[in-house]
Design a protein around this motif. Structure first.
Motif, PDB file in Angstrom:
ATOM      1  N   ARG A 133      27.781  41.322  57.239  1.00  9.65           N
ATOM      2  CA  ARG A 133      29.173  41.132  57.634  1.00  9.65           C
ATOM      3  C   ARG A 133      29.965  40.491  56.492  1.00  9.65           C
ATOM      4  NH1 ARG A 133      28.745  38.017  62.653  1.00  9.65           N
ATOM      5  NH2 ARG A 133      30.486  36.802  61.849  1.00  9.65           N
ATOM      6  N   ILE A 134      29.389  39.475  55.866  1.00 10.88           N
ATOM      7  CA  ILE A 134      30.065  38.812  54.743  1.00 10.88           C
ATOM      8  C   ILE A 134      30.248  39.788  53.585  1.00 10.88           C
ATOM      9  CG2 ILE A 134      29.803  37.025  52.973  1.00 10.88           C
ATOM     10  CD1 ILE A 134      28.420  35.320  55.098  1.00 10.88           C
ATOM     11  N   TYR A 135      29.223  40.569  53.310  1.00 13.88           N
ATOM     12  CA  TYR A 135      29.301  41.535  52.217  1.00 13.88           C
ATOM     13  C   TYR A 135      30.406  42.553  52.478  1.00 13.88           C
ATOM     14  CZ  TYR A 135      28.155  45.072  48.789  1.00 13.88           C
ATOM     15  OH  TYR A 135      28.233  45.965  47.759  1.00 13.88           O
ATOM     16  N   ASN A 136      30.415  43.133  53.659  1.00 13.92           N
ATOM     17  CA  ASN A 136      31.426  44.142  53.997  1.00 13.92           C
ATOM     18  C   ASN A 136      32.837  43.560  53.967  1.00 13.92           C
ATOM     19  OD1 ASN A 136      29.507  46.146  54.286  1.00 13.92           O
ATOM     20  ND2 ASN A 136      29.237  45.764  56.475  1.00 13.92           N
ATOM     21  N   LYS A 137      32.953  42.304  54.334  1.00 12.60           N
ATOM     22  CA  LYS A 137      34.265  41.670  54.408  1.00 12.60           C
ATOM     23  C   LYS A 137      34.801  41.287  53.026  1.00 12.60           C
ATOM     24  CE  LYS A 137      36.727  38.102  56.965  1.00 12.60           C
ATOM     25  NZ  LYS A 137      36.622  37.046  57.947  1.00 12.60           N
ATOM     26  N   TYR A 138      33.950  40.795  52.127  1.00 11.52           N
ATOM     27  CA  TYR A 138      34.437  40.221  50.872  1.00 11.52           C
ATOM     28  C   TYR A 138      34.096  40.989  49.602  1.00 11.52           C
ATOM     29  CZ  TYR A 138      35.219  36.120  53.798  1.00 11.52           C
ATOM     30  OH  TYR A 138      35.633  35.271  54.784  1.00 11.52           O
ATOM     31  N   SER A 139      33.247  41.995  49.647  1.00 10.62           N
ATOM     32  CA  SER A 139      32.822  42.655  48.405  1.00 10.62           C
ATOM     33  C   SER A 139      33.992  43.273  47.641  1.00 10.62           C
ATOM     34  CB  SER A 139      31.743  43.694  48.676  1.00 10.62           C
ATOM     35  OG  SER A 139      32.260  44.743  49.461  1.00 10.62           O
ATOM     36  N   ASP A 140      34.863  43.982  48.330  1.00 11.61           N
ATOM     37  CA  ASP A 140      36.013  44.582  47.638  1.00 11.61           C
ATOM     38  C   ASP A 140      36.985  43.511  47.135  1.00 11.61           C
ATOM     39  OD1 ASP A 140      35.133  47.184  47.902  1.00 11.61           O
ATOM     40  OD2 ASP A 140      36.157  47.501  49.821  1.00 11.61           O
ATOM     41  N   ASP A 141      37.148  42.456  47.918  1.00 14.05           N
ATOM     42  CA  ASP A 141      38.058  41.380  47.512  1.00 14.05           C
ATOM     43  C   ASP A 141      37.563  40.686  46.237  1.00 14.05           C
ATOM     44  OD1 ASP A 141      39.608  41.964  49.699  1.00 14.05           O
ATOM     45  OD2 ASP A 141      38.784  40.337  50.935  1.00 14.05           O
ATOM     46  N   VAL A 142      36.267  40.405  46.170  1.00 14.17           N
ATOM     47  CA  VAL A 142      35.707  39.750  44.980  1.00 14.17           C
ATOM     48  C   VAL A 142      35.853  40.665  43.770  1.00 14.17           C
ATOM     49  CG1 VAL A 142      33.600  38.844  43.911  1.00 14.17           C
ATOM     50  CG2 VAL A 142      34.109  38.310  46.289  1.00 14.17           C
ATOM     51  N   HIS A 143      35.533  41.951  43.947  1.00  9.10           N
ATOM     52  CA  HIS A 143      35.670  42.907  42.847  1.00  9.10           C
ATOM     53  C   HIS A 143      37.119  42.985  42.378  1.00  9.10           C
ATOM     54  CE1 HIS A 143      36.783  46.952  41.385  1.00  9.10           C
ATOM     55  NE2 HIS A 143      35.769  46.721  40.571  1.00  9.10           N
ATOM     56  N   ASN A 144      38.046  43.132  43.293  1.00 13.59           N
ATOM     57  CA  ASN A 144      39.461  43.256  42.920  1.00 13.59           C
ATOM     58  C   ASN A 144      39.966  41.991  42.227  1.00 13.59           C
ATOM     59  OD1 ASN A 144      39.487  45.810  43.983  1.00 13.59           O
ATOM     60  ND2 ASN A 144      40.364  45.197  45.942  1.00 13.59           N
ATOM     61  N   PHE A 145      39.554  40.831  42.722  1.00  9.35           N
ATOM     62  CA  PHE A 145      39.935  39.567  42.102  1.00  9.35           C
ATOM     63  C   PHE A 145      39.491  39.540  40.645  1.00  9.35           C
ATOM     64  CE2 PHE A 145      38.292  35.299  41.001  1.00  9.35           C
ATOM     65  CZ  PHE A 145      39.493  34.616  40.901  1.00  9.35           C
ATOM     66  N   LEU A 146      38.227  39.898  40.392  1.00  6.94           N
ATOM     67  CA  LEU A 146      37.704  39.888  39.024  1.00  6.94           C
ATOM     68  C   LEU A 146      38.364  40.959  38.164  1.00  6.94           C
ATOM     69  CD1 LEU A 146      33.919  39.345  39.737  1.00  6.94           C
ATOM     70  CD2 LEU A 146      35.570  37.648  38.968  1.00  6.94           C
ATOM     71  N   TYR A 147      38.586  42.115  38.748  1.00  2.00           N
ATOM     72  CA  TYR A 147      39.182  43.225  38.005  1.00  2.00           C
ATOM     73  C   TYR A 147      40.605  42.877  37.572  1.00  2.00           C
ATOM     74  CZ  TYR A 147      40.884  47.863  36.824  1.00  2.00           C
ATOM     75  OH  TYR A 147      41.436  48.928  36.174  1.00  2.00           O
ATOM     76  N   TYR A 148      41.399  42.350  38.477  1.00  2.00           N
ATOM     77  CA  TYR A 148      42.789  42.032  38.145  1.00  2.00           C
ATOM     78  C   TYR A 148      42.906  40.827  37.225  1.00  2.00           C
ATOM     79  CZ  TYR A 148      44.000  45.410  41.732  1.00  2.00           C
ATOM     80  OH  TYR A 148      44.111  46.557  42.465  1.00  2.00           O
ATOM     81  N   LYS A 149      41.973  39.908  37.339  1.00  2.00           N
ATOM     82  CA  LYS A 149      42.044  38.699  36.512  1.00  2.00           C
ATOM     83  C   LYS A 149      41.507  38.934  35.099  1.00  2.00           C
ATOM     84  CE  LYS A 149      41.257  33.760  36.641  1.00  2.00           C
ATOM     85  NZ  LYS A 149      40.772  32.630  37.398  1.00  2.00           N
ATOM     86  N   TYR A 150      40.412  39.710  34.967  1.00  2.00           N
ATOM     87  CA  TYR A 150      39.747  39.841  33.668  1.00  2.00           C
ATOM     88  C   TYR A 150      39.713  41.261  33.107  1.00  2.00           C
ATOM     89  CZ  TYR A 150      38.167  35.185  34.871  1.00  2.00           C
ATOM     90  OH  TYR A 150      38.130  33.873  35.225  1.00  2.00           O
ATOM     91  N   GLY A 151      40.010  42.251  33.898  1.00  2.00           N
ATOM     92  CA  GLY A 151      39.970  43.626  33.424  1.00  2.00           C
ATOM     93  C   GLY A 151      38.593  44.242  33.602  1.00  2.00           C
ATOM     94  N   ALA A 152      38.478  45.502  33.206  1.00  2.00           N
ATOM     95  CA  ALA A 152      37.257  46.266  33.449  1.00  2.00           C
ATOM     96  C   ALA A 152      36.180  46.057  32.384  1.00  2.00           C
ATOM     97  CB  ALA A 152      37.588  47.746  33.545  1.00  2.00           C
ATOM     98  N   GLN A 153      36.537  45.497  31.221  1.00  2.00           N
ATOM     99  CA  GLN A 153      35.577  45.411  30.112  1.00  2.00           C
ATOM    100  C   GLN A 153      34.410  44.490  30.393  1.00  2.00           C
ATOM    101  OE1 GLN A 153      38.712  44.190  29.872  1.00  2.00           O
ATOM    102  NE2 GLN A 153      38.750  42.306  28.698  1.00  2.00           N
ATOM    103  N   PHE A 154      34.517  43.595  31.371  1.00  2.00           N
ATOM    104  CA  PHE A 154      33.420  42.674  31.669  1.00  2.00           C
ATOM    105  C   PHE A 154      32.661  43.057  32.945  1.00  2.00           C
ATOM    106  CE2 PHE A 154      36.265  40.063  29.034  1.00  2.00           C
ATOM    107  CZ  PHE A 154      35.384  39.766  28.023  1.00  2.00           C
ATOM    108  N   ASN A 155      32.791  44.285  33.392  1.00  2.00           N
ATOM    109  CA  ASN A 155      32.063  44.825  34.542  1.00  2.00           C
ATOM    110  C   ASN A 155      32.239  43.976  35.808  1.00  2.00           C
ATOM    111  OD1 ASN A 155      30.998  46.884  32.895  1.00  2.00           O
ATOM    112  ND2 ASN A 155      29.382  45.508  32.208  1.00  2.00           N
ATOM    113  N   PRO A 156      33.434  43.992  36.389  1.00  2.00           N
ATOM    114  CA  PRO A 156      33.671  43.167  37.578  1.00  2.00           C
ATOM    115  C   PRO A 156      32.796  43.577  38.768  1.00  2.00           C
ATOM    116  CG  PRO A 156      35.537  44.617  37.166  1.00  2.00           C
ATOM    117  CD  PRO A 156      34.632  44.728  35.989  1.00  2.00           C
ATOM    118  N   ARG A 157      32.430  44.855  38.863  1.00  2.00           N
ATOM    119  CA  ARG A 157      31.579  45.299  39.984  1.00  2.00           C
ATOM    120  C   ARG A 157      30.203  44.635  39.874  1.00  2.00           C
ATOM    121  NH1 ARG A 157      32.941  47.138  44.550  1.00  2.00           N
ATOM    122  NH2 ARG A 157      34.353  48.637  43.640  1.00  2.00           N
ATOM    123  N   ASP A 158      29.665  44.579  38.678  1.00  2.00           N
ATOM    124  CA  ASP A 158      28.359  43.932  38.476  1.00  2.00           C
ATOM    125  C   ASP A 158      28.418  42.442  38.784  1.00  2.00           C
ATOM    126  OD1 ASP A 158      27.381  46.363  37.674  1.00  2.00           O
ATOM    127  OD2 ASP A 158      27.357  45.881  35.532  1.00  2.00           O
TER     128      ASP A 158
END
Length: 174
Positions: free
Chosen positions: A17-42
């Motif tokens: 439940r936690i994973y489904n609820k927050y996984s996209d939010d964590v990824h988007n937060f990292l992506y928008y803050k740091y960009g794609a070059q540091f692999n936000p999905r990983d």
């Protein structure tokens, strides 16, 4: 879906439940803050792995904060590491050689011996020899500069060469 604050996130259903609820939010937060070059999905995945490893210590209410903090810290650590890597790429070794230490030692010894033999030459031999072989001047230029005939310059260079050849083994000129 009310969240039960006492629910243990080590249970598979709660963690899912936690994973489904927050996984996209964590990824988007990292992506928008740091960009794609540091692999936000990983980094988001690694944050969930850390949450799973620490599931007994983290309550359900603190899971979101834990995920975002861990993911952000991982990204900052990665950026810091990249800065160190770039710094080391910029610095070049001060003295780098492919030769063995024995070769370098022999080279230094040979150069020392060469300089001694060169110093032992008569001054006119040494001057004519160095002007010809080091400075690349022609014999006629040297003769004009020294105020002697070209034959005298030839003899001085030849005699200097013979002394060097006799005193130094394997001495050859190109």
């Amino acid at each position: 879906m009310p969240e039960n604050l006492s629910e243990n996130i080590c249970q598979e259903a709660a963690f899912e439940r936690i994973y489904n609820k927050y996984s996209d939010d964590v990824h988007n937060f990292l992506y928008y803050k740091y960009g794609a070059q540091f692999n936000p999905r990983d980094k988001a995945q690694e944050a969930f792995i850390k949450l799973w490893d620490n599931c007994k210590k983290v309550t359900f209410a603190k899971a979101k904060s834990f995920l975002f903090t861990v993911a952000n810290n991982m990204m900052l650590n990665d950026i810091k590491h990249q800065k160190v890597v770039l710094k080391h790429k910029k610095t070049k070794p001060k003295h780098y050689t492919n030769e063995t230490p024995e070769f370098v030692l022999e080279q230094d010894q040979y150069l020392e011996k060469y300089n001694k033999v060169l110093a032992s030459l008569k001054e006119e031999q040494r001057v004519a020899f160095l002007m010809n072989k080091v400075e690349g001047k022609k014999q006629s230029e040297i003769a004009e500069f020294l105020g002697v005939t070209q034959k005298v310059v030839e003899y001085r260079i030849y005699s200097a060469f013979n002394v060097l050849k006799k005193e130094l083994e394997n001495f050859k000129l190109k």
